[in-house]
Design a protein around this motif. Structure first.
Motif, mmCIF file in Angstrom:
data_model
loop_
_atom_site.group_PDB
_atom_site.id
_atom_site.type_symbol
_atom_site.label_atom_id
_atom_site.label_comp_id
_atom_site.label_asym_id
_atom_site.label_seq_id
_atom_site.Cartn_x
_atom_site.Cartn_y
_atom_site.Cartn_z
ATOM 1 N N PHE A 1 0.837 -1.194 0.000
ATOM 2 C CA PHE A 1 0.000 0.000 0.000
ATOM 3 C C PHE A 1 0.868 1.238 0.000
ATOM 4 C CE2 PHE A 1 -2.269 3.242 2.610
ATOM 5 C CZ PHE A 1 -3.292 3.504 1.716
ATOM 6 N N ARG A 2 0.624 2.094 -0.974
ATOM 7 C CA ARG A 2 1.325 3.376 -1.058
ATOM 8 C C ARG A 2 0.303 4.491 -0.956
ATOM 9 N NH1 ARG A 2 5.218 2.484 -6.233
ATOM 10 N NH2 ARG A 2 4.497 0.366 -6.371
ATOM 11 N N HIS A 3 0.583 5.460 -0.098
ATOM 12 C CA HIS A 3 -0.329 6.590 0.060
ATOM 13 C C HIS A 3 0.492 7.862 0.209
ATOM 14 C CE1 HIS A 3 -4.238 8.366 1.023
ATOM 15 N NE2 HIS A 3 -3.582 9.102 1.913
ATOM 16 N N LYS B 1 -9.345 3.726 4.739
ATOM 17 C CA LYS B 1 -10.325 3.078 3.854
ATOM 18 C C LYS B 1 -9.664 2.571 2.576
ATOM 19 C CE LYS B 1 -14.401 5.620 5.391
ATOM 20 N NZ LYS B 1 -15.390 6.640 5.025
ATOM 21 N N ARG B 2 -8.785 3.381 1.979
ATOM 22 C CA ARG B 2 -8.065 2.952 0.766
ATOM 23 C C ARG B 2 -7.228 1.713 1.048
ATOM 24 N NH1 ARG B 2 -3.913 5.699 -1.328
ATOM 25 N NH2 ARG B 2 -3.984 4.272 -3.061
ATOM 26 N N CYS B 3 -6.544 1.721 2.180
ATOM 27 C CA CYS B 3 -5.704 0.586 2.541
ATOM 28 C C CYS B 3 -6.550 -0.673 2.707
ATOM 29 C CB CYS B 3 -4.932 0.884 3.818
ATOM 30 S SG CYS B 3 -3.848 -0.459 4.317
ATOM 31 N N LEU B 4 -7.639 -0.571 3.447
ATOM 32 C CA LEU B 4 -8.472 -1.748 3.699
ATOM 33 C C LEU B 4 -9.150 -2.251 2.427
ATOM 34 C CD1 LEU B 4 -10.009 -0.937 7.191
ATOM 35 C CD2 LEU B 4 -7.985 -2.297 6.622
ATOM 36 N N GLU B 5 -9.541 -1.346 1.543
ATOM 37 C CA GLU B 5 -10.111 -1.780 0.255
ATOM 38 C C GLU B 5 -9.067 -2.547 -0.554
ATOM 39 O OE1 GLU B 5 -12.997 -2.040 -1.193
ATOM 40 O OE2 GLU B 5 -14.091 -1.084 0.436
ATOM 41 N N GLY B 6 -7.837 -2.069 -0.524
ATOM 42 C CA GLY B 6 -6.760 -2.773 -1.214
ATOM 43 C C GLY B 6 -6.495 -4.146 -0.621
ATOM 44 N N VAL B 7 -6.510 -4.233 0.702
ATOM 45 C CA VAL B 7 -6.335 -5.516 1.393
ATOM 46 C C VAL B 7 -7.457 -6.463 1.004
ATOM 47 C CG1 VAL B 7 -6.417 -6.629 3.667
ATOM 48 C CG2 VAL B 7 -4.982 -4.617 3.319
ATOM 49 N N ARG B 8 -8.682 -5.941 1.005
ATOM 50 C CA ARG B 8 -9.853 -6.754 0.650
ATOM 51 C C ARG B 8 -9.693 -7.372 -0.732
ATOM 52 N NH1 ARG B 8 -14.624 -6.492 -1.784
ATOM 53 N NH2 ARG B 8 -14.405 -4.398 -2.588
ATOM 54 N N LYS B 9 -9.285 -6.557 -1.689
ATOM 55 C CA LYS B 9 -9.108 -7.044 -3.062
ATOM 56 C C LYS B 9 -7.918 -7.995 -3.185
ATOM 57 C CE LYS B 9 -11.269 -3.001 -5.060
ATOM 58 N NZ LYS B 9 -11.031 -1.690 -5.662
ATOM 59 N N ALA B 10 -6.796 -7.618 -2.565
ATOM 60 C CA ALA B 10 -5.572 -8.421 -2.685
ATOM 61 C C ALA B 10 -5.728 -9.822 -2.106
ATOM 62 C CB ALA B 10 -4.400 -7.702 -2.011
ATOM 63 N N VAL C 1 2.486 -4.352 3.465
ATOM 64 C CA VAL C 1 3.472 -3.310 3.708
ATOM 65 C C VAL C 1 2.790 -1.985 3.389
ATOM 66 C CG1 VAL C 1 5.678 -2.318 2.993
ATOM 67 C CG2 VAL C 1 5.432 -4.795 3.178
ATOM 68 N N CYS C 2 2.827 -1.054 4.343
ATOM 69 C CA CYS C 2 2.223 0.267 4.155
ATOM 70 C C CYS C 2 3.321 1.318 4.071
ATOM 71 C CB CYS C 2 1.301 0.612 5.318
ATOM 72 S SG CYS C 2 -0.126 -0.446 5.472
ATOM 73 N N MET C 3 3.285 2.097 3.018
ATOM 74 C CA MET C 3 4.215 3.201 2.836
ATOM 75 C C MET C 3 3.370 4.471 2.740
ATOM 76 S SD MET C 3 6.881 3.960 -0.247
ATOM 77 C CE MET C 3 5.711 4.818 -1.281
ATOM 78 N N ILE C 4 3.501 5.340 3.727
ATOM 79 C CA ILE C 4 2.697 6.564 3.769
ATOM 80 C C ILE C 4 3.639 7.755 3.772
ATOM 81 C CG2 ILE C 4 0.948 7.862 5.019
ATOM 82 C CD1 ILE C 4 0.011 5.185 6.197
ATOM 83 N N ASP C 5 3.550 8.558 2.719
ATOM 84 C CA ASP C 5 4.388 9.740 2.564
ATOM 85 C C ASP C 5 3.673 10.942 3.178
ATOM 86 O OD1 ASP C 5 6.644 11.217 1.547
ATOM 87 O OD2 ASP C 5 5.303 12.000 -0.002
ATOM 88 N N ALA C 6 4.412 11.778 3.862
ATOM 89 C CA ALA C 6 3.897 13.007 4.483
ATOM 90 C C ALA C 6 2.849 12.715 5.546
ATOM 91 C CB ALA C 6 3.365 13.964 3.421
#
Length: 99
Positions: A27-29, A45-54, A87-92
């Protein structure tokens, strides 16, 4: 402007090339990309939607803000039980609002 976001993009690409098959979801945000992206709930929400799909989960992401933070932990527990990796990568992240 010293290029921190550009560094994150480059690191993310390199990480995905090297470890992509070993990670169930990367996950990149980027919080500063637009107004909506800086909101913590939007990020989660974006992260969890991605997890759901993946991971092919049928579970729906809760729209209720008061349960969102707690549900993140529950979702990560489900991924762990599936022996998956996220893996979560969150910029700023320091510019995230409404935390």
């Amino acid at each position: 402007g010293v290029g921190k976001s550009a560094l994150m993009v480059a690191w993310g690409r390199r990480f995905e090339r090297r470890h992509g098959p070993d990670v169930g979801f990367f996950f990149r945000h980027y919080c500063g990309i637009n107004n909506e992206a800086g909101d913590w709930a939007h990020c989660v929400k974006r992260c969890l939607e991605g997890v759901r799909k993946a991971f092919g989960l049928r579970k729906k992401v809760t729209p209720q803000l008061e349960y969102l933070a707690g549900s993140f932990g529950a979702w990560m527990h489900i991924v762990d039980m599936l022996q998956g990796r996220v893996v979560c990568m969150i910029d700023a992240v320091d510019s995230m609002r409404n935390v």
